[in-house]
Design a protein around this motif. Structure first.
Motif, mmCIF file in Angstrom:
data_model
loop_
_atom_site.group_PDB
_atom_site.id
_atom_site.type_symbol
_atom_site.label_atom_id
_atom_site.label_comp_id
_atom_site.label_asym_id
_atom_site.label_seq_id
_atom_site.Cartn_x
_atom_site.Cartn_y
_atom_site.Cartn_z
ATOM 1 N N LYS A 146 0.741 -1.225 0.175
ATOM 2 C CA LYS A 146 0.004 -0.055 -0.075
ATOM 3 C C LYS A 146 0.714 1.422 0.011
ATOM 4 O O LYS A 146 0.393 2.209 -0.705
ATOM 5 C CB LYS A 146 -1.070 -0.170 1.222
ATOM 6 C CG LYS A 146 -2.238 0.773 0.916
ATOM 7 C CD LYS A 146 -3.431 0.384 2.169
ATOM 8 C CE LYS A 146 -3.142 0.711 3.235
ATOM 9 N NZ LYS A 146 -4.074 0.525 4.336
ATOM 10 N N LEU A 150 0.575 4.069 -2.667
ATOM 11 C CA LEU A 150 0.185 5.579 -2.477
ATOM 12 C C LEU A 150 1.490 6.433 -3.204
ATOM 13 O O LEU A 150 1.294 7.451 -3.511
ATOM 14 C CB LEU A 150 0.268 5.634 -1.041
ATOM 15 C CG LEU A 150 -1.118 5.350 -0.453
ATOM 16 C CD1 LEU A 150 -1.177 5.324 1.076
ATOM 17 C CD2 LEU A 150 -1.890 6.625 -0.789
ATOM 18 N N ARG A 154 0.856 9.293 -5.720
ATOM 19 C CA ARG A 154 1.151 10.795 -5.602
ATOM 20 C C ARG A 154 2.226 11.435 -6.533
ATOM 21 O O ARG A 154 2.283 12.419 -6.890
ATOM 22 C CB ARG A 154 1.713 10.781 -4.304
ATOM 23 C CG ARG A 154 0.649 10.640 -3.075
ATOM 24 C CD ARG A 154 1.252 11.014 -1.812
ATOM 25 N NE ARG A 154 0.293 10.904 -0.757
ATOM 26 C CZ ARG A 154 0.018 10.010 0.443
ATOM 27 N NH1 ARG A 154 1.196 9.160 0.718
ATOM 28 N NH2 ARG A 154 -1.028 9.910 1.126
ATOM 29 N N GLU A 175 -9.604 -1.882 -2.064
ATOM 30 C CA GLU A 175 -8.942 -0.885 -1.205
ATOM 31 C C GLU A 175 -8.072 -0.273 -2.403
ATOM 32 O O GLU A 175 -7.883 0.931 -2.280
ATOM 33 C CB GLU A 175 -7.998 -1.611 -0.239
ATOM 34 C CG GLU A 175 -7.473 -0.577 0.731
ATOM 35 C CD GLU A 175 -6.909 -1.321 1.915
ATOM 36 O OE1 GLU A 175 -6.014 -0.474 2.737
ATOM 37 O OE2 GLU A 175 -7.292 -2.339 2.215
ATOM 38 N N VAL A 176 -7.412 -0.810 -3.167
ATOM 39 C CA VAL A 176 -6.228 -0.335 -4.306
ATOM 40 C C VAL A 176 -7.366 0.613 -5.362
ATOM 41 O O VAL A 176 -7.011 1.744 -5.286
ATOM 42 C CB VAL A 176 -5.841 -1.375 -5.312
ATOM 43 C CG1 VAL A 176 -5.093 -0.582 -6.372
ATOM 44 C CG2 VAL A 176 -4.771 -2.075 -4.222
ATOM 45 N N GLU A 178 -10.047 1.986 -4.511
ATOM 46 C CA GLU A 178 -10.563 3.021 -3.623
ATOM 47 C C GLU A 178 -9.552 4.200 -3.573
ATOM 48 O O GLU A 178 -9.856 5.368 -3.828
ATOM 49 C CB GLU A 178 -11.049 2.625 -2.215
ATOM 50 C CG GLU A 178 -12.451 2.145 -2.137
ATOM 51 C CD GLU A 178 -12.912 1.882 -0.785
ATOM 52 O OE1 GLU A 178 -14.302 1.795 -0.602
ATOM 53 O OE2 GLU A 178 -12.129 1.722 -0.018
ATOM 54 N N LEU A 179 -8.257 3.735 -3.455
ATOM 55 C CA LEU A 179 -7.245 4.746 -3.543
ATOM 56 C C LEU A 179 -6.928 5.458 -4.832
ATOM 57 O O LEU A 179 -6.784 6.812 -4.800
ATOM 58 C CB LEU A 179 -5.745 3.921 -2.881
ATOM 59 C CG LEU A 179 -5.610 3.499 -1.629
ATOM 60 C CD1 LEU A 179 -4.669 2.771 -1.247
ATOM 61 C CD2 LEU A 179 -5.701 4.879 -0.615
ATOM 62 N N ASP A 182 -9.950 7.909 -5.029
ATOM 63 C CA ASP A 182 -9.601 9.051 -4.053
ATOM 64 C C ASP A 182 -8.496 9.831 -4.443
ATOM 65 O O ASP A 182 -8.452 11.024 -4.405
ATOM 66 C CB ASP A 182 -9.185 8.389 -2.625
ATOM 67 C CG ASP A 182 -8.954 9.331 -1.547
ATOM 68 O OD1 ASP A 182 -9.751 10.413 -1.464
ATOM 69 O OD2 ASP A 182 -8.151 9.267 -0.764
ATOM 70 N N LYS A 183 -7.328 9.474 -4.916
ATOM 71 C CA LYS A 183 -6.072 10.040 -5.134
ATOM 72 C C LYS A 183 -5.831 10.861 -6.732
ATOM 73 O O LYS A 183 -5.563 11.720 -6.919
ATOM 74 C CB LYS A 183 -4.815 9.316 -4.935
ATOM 75 C CG LYS A 183 -4.684 8.742 -3.588
ATOM 76 C CD LYS A 183 -4.416 9.960 -2.530
ATOM 77 C CE LYS A 183 -4.449 9.136 -1.217
ATOM 78 N NZ LYS A 183 -4.748 10.376 -0.117
#
Lengths: 248, 248
Positions: A146, A150, A154, A175-176, A178-179, A182-183
């Motif tokens: 994770k 991230l 970024r 989860e991936v 969702e990230l 989100d990002k």
């Protein structure tokens, strides 16, 4: 001597002459059955085949080393490239740990990696800097996976995902995604390739919010676009920047 | 129709049957002269060759599109894989911008990327998650390149560096090596491969503080190890984690 060879993603049209020469040279061919099945039968004639199921990687490599120590020409097969999440590293580790570095030659024979086959089918998503991440947490802590995801999100890398989802491991991929949403946003281009250059090949260039998680399995390759990646028609392209520089 | 093909890093033993079939199929072959020279002469017989110097990428791709629009079978060649810092993206962008998506078929034919050839020569440095970064700031702002490098260093990716240093661009590579030493330590394993599978091939597995910057050029591939990468003898290996999990 041991040659650890890459067979490419599937089709024999992606197998290099160097890999085929290694198969012809071999006395013994060692590999997971699914990979042995990628080899055309005429290349397997008069060869001893040592094949075991998945998750027996150490046993397979030890068996290969033992054959080579008897003086037999030994080939270990990986799909894709043996150097990308393949068998090359384990063979070299085992040879080193047994103190055989100077007794046993090991040659790594590259193959077309799954990420290149997937990218070619999608268009050209890897024209700019990219990160490659396996979601398998069998050998890597999920927190580290994770953290890498991230960092890559970024720093605006294109991201190639290997081993995204198994029958048992489904929450991590959720989860991936969702990230990613989100990002980078729900409209982030995502390429989904299953069975590249094998029977059952499917290719989809879509956006993050439309990825059907239930359709993703261990052999699916995902490519998550950077901020500059575009989907045009059914193609996914990350511009290298020529057009912006020379045509603006 | 246009096929954008990868010739692999150099040797014809790395060229796939699919790439060779595309060359045999072609009426016109378009590419930078150095790449055309990677093709064995018998595959070029009776073909028209359109070759221009470096930095004329858009001209070459436009010429290829114009030939294909005349109905000629057109192949554009890249070294390595056309989808990794190659010509695939520019061709697809130009075709799209000229409104030809539905008129002109473009097929991308993958090749062995330089990063796989370099990794195979070094051992197995890419067994775990890795990031691929080009240091060329011709088309990408240096600040973005540095941001990606720092993110990859902090998230403990193995890092593959393309285009590390040109005759004119030397300070950036120096800065990169300072960052590597600062963030990961002077003993960080670094693999340096020049001219993989071409005449003049050199391979060196060393550590960050010993990299000879003056020996690095545009065609050198560097592999910067993660915290788990080891150098054993003349091999560079990043363990996948089998040994830690199953032999501890």
């Amino acid at each position: 001597m041991i040659k650890v060879i890459g067979l490419g993603p599937g089709s024999s049209s992606h197998q290099t002459p160097e890999a085929k020469d290694a198969l012809l040279w071999a006395d013994v061919i060692v590999g997971y059955k699914t990979y042995i099945d990628l080899i055309t039968p005429d290349l397997l004639q008069d060869k001893e085949i040592l094949s075991t199921g998945m998750k027996r990687e150490i046993d397979r490599c030890e068996a290969a080393i033992n054959e080579a120590l008897k003086g037999r020409k030994t080939v270990i097969v990986s799909s894709g490239d043996p150097g990308i999440y393949g068998m090359a590293g384990l063979v070299l580790e085992l040879v080193h740990n047994r103190g055989l570095d100077n007794r046993l030659d090991v040659e790594i024979v590259p193959g077309i990696p799954a990420l290149c086959a997937a990218a070619a089918l999608l268009g050209a998503p890897l024209m700019h800097d990219f990160a490659v991440i396996s979601l398998s947490d069998l050998l890597t802590p999920w927190e580290l996976i994770k953290k890498r995801l991230l960092a890559a999100l970024r720093a605006d890398f294109v991201i190639v995902i290997y081993n995204p989802r198994s029958k048992k491991r489904v929450s991590q991929f959720h989860e991936v995604m969702e990230l990613v949403i989100d990002k980078r946003g729900k409209d982030t281009p995502v390429g989904v390739v299953k069975n590249a250059s094998r029977p059952g090949e499917t290719v989809s260039a879509t956006v993050a919010e439309r990825v059907d998680e239930t359709d993703i399995d261990m052999l699916t390759i995902l490519v998550i676009g950077s901020s500059s990646t575009k989907i045009t028609g059914n193609r996914m392209v990350t511009p290298r920047g020529y057009m912006e520089k020379y045509r603006s």
